[in-house]
Design a protein around this motif. Sequence first.
Motif, PDB file in Angstrom:
ATOM      1  N   ASP A  43       0.826  -1.211   0.000  1.00 46.58           N
ATOM      2  CA  ASP A  43       0.000   0.000   0.000  1.00 46.58           C
ATOM      3  C   ASP A  43       0.861   1.262   0.000  1.00 46.58           C
ATOM      4  O   ASP A  43       0.758   2.109   0.881  1.00 46.58           O
ATOM      5  CB  ASP A  43      -0.933  -0.014   1.219  1.00 46.58           C
ATOM      6  N   LEU A  44       1.744   1.369  -1.000  1.00 45.15           N
ATOM      7  CA  LEU A  44       2.640   2.520  -1.099  1.00 45.15           C
ATOM      8  C   LEU A  44       2.281   3.363  -2.314  1.00 45.15           C
ATOM      9  O   LEU A  44       2.021   2.833  -3.401  1.00 45.15           O
ATOM     10  CB  LEU A  44       4.095   2.062  -1.224  1.00 45.15           C
ATOM     11  N   THR A  45       2.260   4.666  -2.134  1.00 49.07           N
ATOM     12  CA  THR A  45       2.057   5.579  -3.255  1.00 49.07           C
ATOM     13  C   THR A  45       3.374   5.695  -4.026  1.00 49.07           C
ATOM     14  O   THR A  45       4.438   5.327  -3.502  1.00 49.07           O
ATOM     15  CB  THR A  45       1.625   6.964  -2.756  1.00 49.07           C
ATOM     16  N   PRO A  46       3.352   6.225  -5.262  1.00 47.69           N
ATOM     17  CA  PRO A  46       4.604   6.417  -6.007  1.00 47.69           C
ATOM     18  C   PRO A  46       5.636   7.225  -5.228  1.00 47.69           C
ATOM     19  O   PRO A  46       6.837   6.932  -5.269  1.00 47.69           O
ATOM     20  CB  PRO A  46       4.141   7.149  -7.273  1.00 47.69           C
ATOM     21  N   THR A  47       5.165   8.250  -4.506  1.00 47.56           N
ATOM     22  CA  THR A  47       6.091   9.065  -3.706  1.00 47.56           C
ATOM     23  C   THR A  47       6.717   8.249  -2.588  1.00 47.56           C
ATOM     24  O   THR A  47       7.910   8.363  -2.298  1.00 47.56           O
ATOM     25  CB  THR A  47       5.347  10.271  -3.097  1.00 47.56           C
ATOM     26  N   LEU A  81       9.951   0.105   5.304  1.00 52.25           N
ATOM     27  CA  LEU A  81       8.888   0.579   4.415  1.00 52.25           C
ATOM     28  C   LEU A  81       7.784   1.280   5.199  1.00 52.25           C
ATOM     29  O   LEU A  81       7.290   2.334   4.801  1.00 52.25           O
ATOM     30  CB  LEU A  81       8.297  -0.599   3.632  1.00 52.25           C
ATOM     31  N   VAL A  82       7.398   0.688   6.317  1.00 52.99           N
ATOM     32  CA  VAL A  82       6.341   1.285   7.146  1.00 52.99           C
ATOM     33  C   VAL A  82       6.796   2.635   7.695  1.00 52.99           C
ATOM     34  O   VAL A  82       6.027   3.603   7.707  1.00 52.99           O
ATOM     35  CB  VAL A  82       5.955   0.328   8.300  1.00 52.99           C
ATOM     36  N   GLN A  83       8.051   2.697   8.144  1.00 50.78           N
ATOM     37  CA  GLN A  83       8.580   3.960   8.667  1.00 50.78           C
ATOM     38  C   GLN A  83       8.566   5.042   7.594  1.00 50.78           C
ATOM     39  O   GLN A  83       8.156   6.179   7.841  1.00 50.78           O
ATOM     40  CB  GLN A  83      10.002   3.746   9.178  1.00 50.78           C
ATOM     41  N   ARG A  84       9.011   4.668   6.377  1.00 52.49           N
ATOM     42  CA  ARG A  84       9.010   5.616   5.264  1.00 52.49           C
ATOM     43  C   ARG A  84       7.587   6.061   4.940  1.00 52.49           C
ATOM     44  O   ARG A  84       7.315   7.241   4.731  1.00 52.49           O
ATOM     45  CB  ARG A  84       9.655   4.932   4.052  1.00 52.49           C
ATOM     46  N   LYS A  85       6.667   5.106   4.897  1.00 56.59           N
ATOM     47  CA  LYS A  85       5.278   5.413   4.582  1.00 56.59           C
ATOM     48  C   LYS A  85       4.678   6.356   5.617  1.00 56.59           C
ATOM     49  O   LYS A  85       4.016   7.336   5.269  1.00 56.59           O
ATOM     50  CB  LYS A  85       4.468   4.112   4.523  1.00 56.59           C
ATOM     51  N   MET A  86       4.952   6.082   6.894  1.00 57.36           N
ATOM     52  CA  MET A  86       4.368   6.911   7.942  1.00 57.36           C
ATOM     53  C   MET A  86       4.994   8.305   7.965  1.00 57.36           C
ATOM     54  O   MET A  86       4.307   9.292   8.258  1.00 57.36           O
ATOM     55  CB  MET A  86       4.535   6.226   9.299  1.00 57.36           C
ATOM     56  N   GLU A  87       6.298   8.394   7.642  1.00 59.17           N
ATOM     57  CA  GLU A  87       6.945   9.710   7.595  1.00 59.17           C
ATOM     58  C   GLU A  87       6.322  10.574   6.506  1.00 59.17           C
ATOM     59  O   GLU A  87       6.021  11.751   6.730  1.00 59.17           O
ATOM     60  CB  GLU A  87       8.444   9.542   7.342  1.00 59.17           C
ATOM     61  N   ARG A 105       3.377  10.153   5.030  1.00 55.48           N
ATOM     62  CA  ARG A 105       1.968  10.419   5.330  1.00 55.48           C
ATOM     63  C   ARG A 105       1.830  11.479   6.424  1.00 55.48           C
ATOM     64  O   ARG A 105       0.908  12.288   6.394  1.00 55.48           O
ATOM     65  CB  ARG A 105       1.258   9.127   5.738  1.00 55.48           C
ATOM     66  N   GLU A 106       2.771  11.474   7.367  1.00 56.76           N
ATOM     67  CA  GLU A 106       2.713  12.494   8.413  1.00 56.76           C
ATOM     68  C   GLU A 106       2.987  13.873   7.827  1.00 56.76           C
ATOM     69  O   GLU A 106       2.329  14.855   8.191  1.00 56.76           O
ATOM     70  CB  GLU A 106       3.720  12.185   9.514  1.00 56.76           C
ATOM     71  N   GLN A 107       3.955  13.944   6.892  1.00 54.72           N
ATOM     72  CA  GLN A 107       4.227  15.224   6.240  1.00 54.72           C
ATOM     73  C   GLN A 107       3.002  15.710   5.478  1.00 54.72           C
ATOM     74  O   GLN A 107       2.633  16.889   5.552  1.00 54.72           O
ATOM     75  CB  GLN A 107       5.417  15.067   5.284  1.00 54.72           C
ATOM     76  N   SER A 108       2.379  14.799   4.732  1.00 53.42           N
ATOM     77  CA  SER A 108       1.165  15.158   3.984  1.00 53.42           C
ATOM     78  C   SER A 108       0.045  15.533   4.936  1.00 53.42           C
ATOM     79  O   SER A 108      -0.705  16.492   4.685  1.00 53.42           O
ATOM     80  CB  SER A 108       0.733  13.984   3.096  1.00 53.42           C
ATOM     81  N   ALA A 109      -0.077  14.774   6.038  1.00 54.25           N
ATOM     82  CA  ALA A 109      -1.126  15.060   7.015  1.00 54.25           C
ATOM     83  C   ALA A 109      -0.933  16.437   7.641  1.00 54.25           C
ATOM     84  O   ALA A 109      -1.900  17.185   7.838  1.00 54.25           O
ATOM     85  CB  ALA A 109      -1.131  13.986   8.103  1.00 54.25           C
ATOM     86  N   ASN A 110       0.312  16.795   7.937  1.00 59.78           N
ATOM     87  CA  ASN A 110       0.579  18.115   8.525  1.00 59.78           C
ATOM     88  C   ASN A 110       0.205  19.241   7.564  1.00 59.78           C
ATOM     89  O   ASN A 110      -0.299  20.289   7.976  1.00 59.78           O
ATOM     90  CB  ASN A 110       2.044  18.229   8.928  1.00 59.78           C
ATOM     91  N   ARG A 111       0.452  19.009   6.259  1.00 60.51           N
ATOM     92  CA  ARG A 111       0.046  20.018   5.268  1.00 60.51           C
ATOM     93  C   ARG A 111      -1.476  20.120   5.206  1.00 60.51           C
ATOM     94  O   ARG A 111      -2.030  21.227   5.129  1.00 60.51           O
ATOM     95  CB  ARG A 111       0.610  19.662   3.886  1.00 60.51           C
ATOM     96  N   VAL A 112      -2.157  18.965   5.228  1.00 61.63           N
ATOM     97  CA  VAL A 112      -3.630  18.958   5.211  1.00 61.63           C
ATOM     98  C   VAL A 112      -4.182  19.680   6.436  1.00 61.63           C
ATOM     99  O   VAL A 112      -5.117  20.484   6.342  1.00 61.63           O
ATOM    100  CB  VAL A 112      -4.165  17.511   5.155  1.00 61.63           C
ATOM    101  N   ILE A 113      -3.587  19.389   7.592  1.00 61.99           N
ATOM    102  CA  ILE A 113      -4.048  20.012   8.840  1.00 61.99           C
ATOM    103  C   ILE A 113      -3.873  21.527   8.773  1.00 61.99           C
ATOM    104  O   ILE A 113      -4.783  22.284   9.133  1.00 61.99           O
ATOM    105  CB  ILE A 113      -3.277  19.421  10.048  1.00 61.99           C
TER     106      ILE A 113
END
Length: 470
Positions: A38-42, A285-291, A293-301
């Motif tokens: 479940d990884l995006t291209p980024t 992989l999970v660490q990279r994914k969460m990092e 997603r957290e960056q994207s989540a912070n921008r969304v917030i």
Amino acid sequence: MNLDDELNTTLLSFTDLQAELNLRHAQDALREIVEHLDLTPTEREGLEPDIGGLQRMMDKLDRTSVQIAVFGMVGRGKSSVLNALLGQEVFITGPIHGVTQTTHKQEWQLTENSLSPIPAVSYRISQIELIDTPGIDEVDGETREQIARQVAQQADLLLFVIAGDITQVEYDALSQLREAGKPILLVFNKIDQYPEADRQAIYEKIRDERVKELLSPHEIVMAAASPLVAKAIRRPDGSLSAQLTRGEPQIEELKLKILEILDREGKSLVALNTMLYAGDVNEKLVQRKMEIREQSANRVIWNGVMTKSIAIALNPLMMIDLLSGAMIDVVLILTLSKLYGISMTQQGAVELLQKIALSMGGITASELVANFGLSSLKSVLGLTAPVTGGLSLVPYLSVAIPQAAIAGVSCYAIGQVTKTYLANGASWGEEGPKAVVQHILETLDETSILNRIKEELWNKINVKNRIGVN
């Protein structure tokens, strides 16, 4: 068949069955990891080698392939040891420093002769790969060390070749390989170059002093992969001279040790080492994914914070302030749920918002007070702007900005709580929502957030005002 033979057959069958179960379990677990990356291209960027490694490990499990990697300093005879096991010259050898510049692989075809006296290996393992690696002391050591780590991580059995008393560099490298948690055989090669008494003394010193804390005596073997044998040659004048030629490899003890390990735990080794490797890669992989997603989540917030703040700052009606603010919070929660791949309905978002709001206590209460108090004053100033010819807009903004900033802090807190909840798989954990919310609130720098919101609001509103005037 006597009772002992029957017992041995029963034990062998149980061992084989357990090894097969271990292998099947590892195949299922690894397939589950690969199919649910479940990884995006980024998120995949920079992780292609690790993802490819998982696929290779899956293939390795399907083929029941054991990988045996050899390590050691330059000139110790690593490639010669592998050639001796293969029974043919496949790996490059030579007097030049650093002949092996990268890793090389070759399948080891076991013959009936090589299997004796352990024929069961043919059932337990379908393929054996021998891997040669660069010397641990070659030029560009950092790259070589990285290669060694990668190979050791994926290999199932490690051979460490020395050619005399072990040096400090060799001991340090052996210690690092030991940390990989793989079976290791220390191969004392080139024993043909020492008199019998000397080679035995060196062997005992290595066994009893040098590597006593790292290896057991059963994990140390002696070999002469490419021995030099003196042969008498008659000169034209009739005199005799000694000429060194290559003799038959003395490698049987090492071969027997390898086959014993493969017979005893070959399939289980493949299963265990594959899962250890997959676990490390999956964690990365999970660490990279969460990092990401957290960056994207912070921008969304932050986008939600500014949207809510601007909406409240520019809207003069109190009830619409409250409704629009709640709607923006709900949309923020729904957007974050999509980002973390967790399905959530609008009703579910509303219920989550209510739960968070109840747990936030102080911030939501201050927000309501600010909205009721400041909204009333802001409404008066906003509605009188046409009558005063716009003179009331300055005091209007001086009221609207603080009100909007307070609402923005609340939105920011709601977003951070939601992010934590979703990152944990839509779970509050053992502590429950109140504990999670309070922990996050304690880490928030409200003053810093307020100032940042106010500054961005003034900039945005001033730009809009200038555009309106022009």
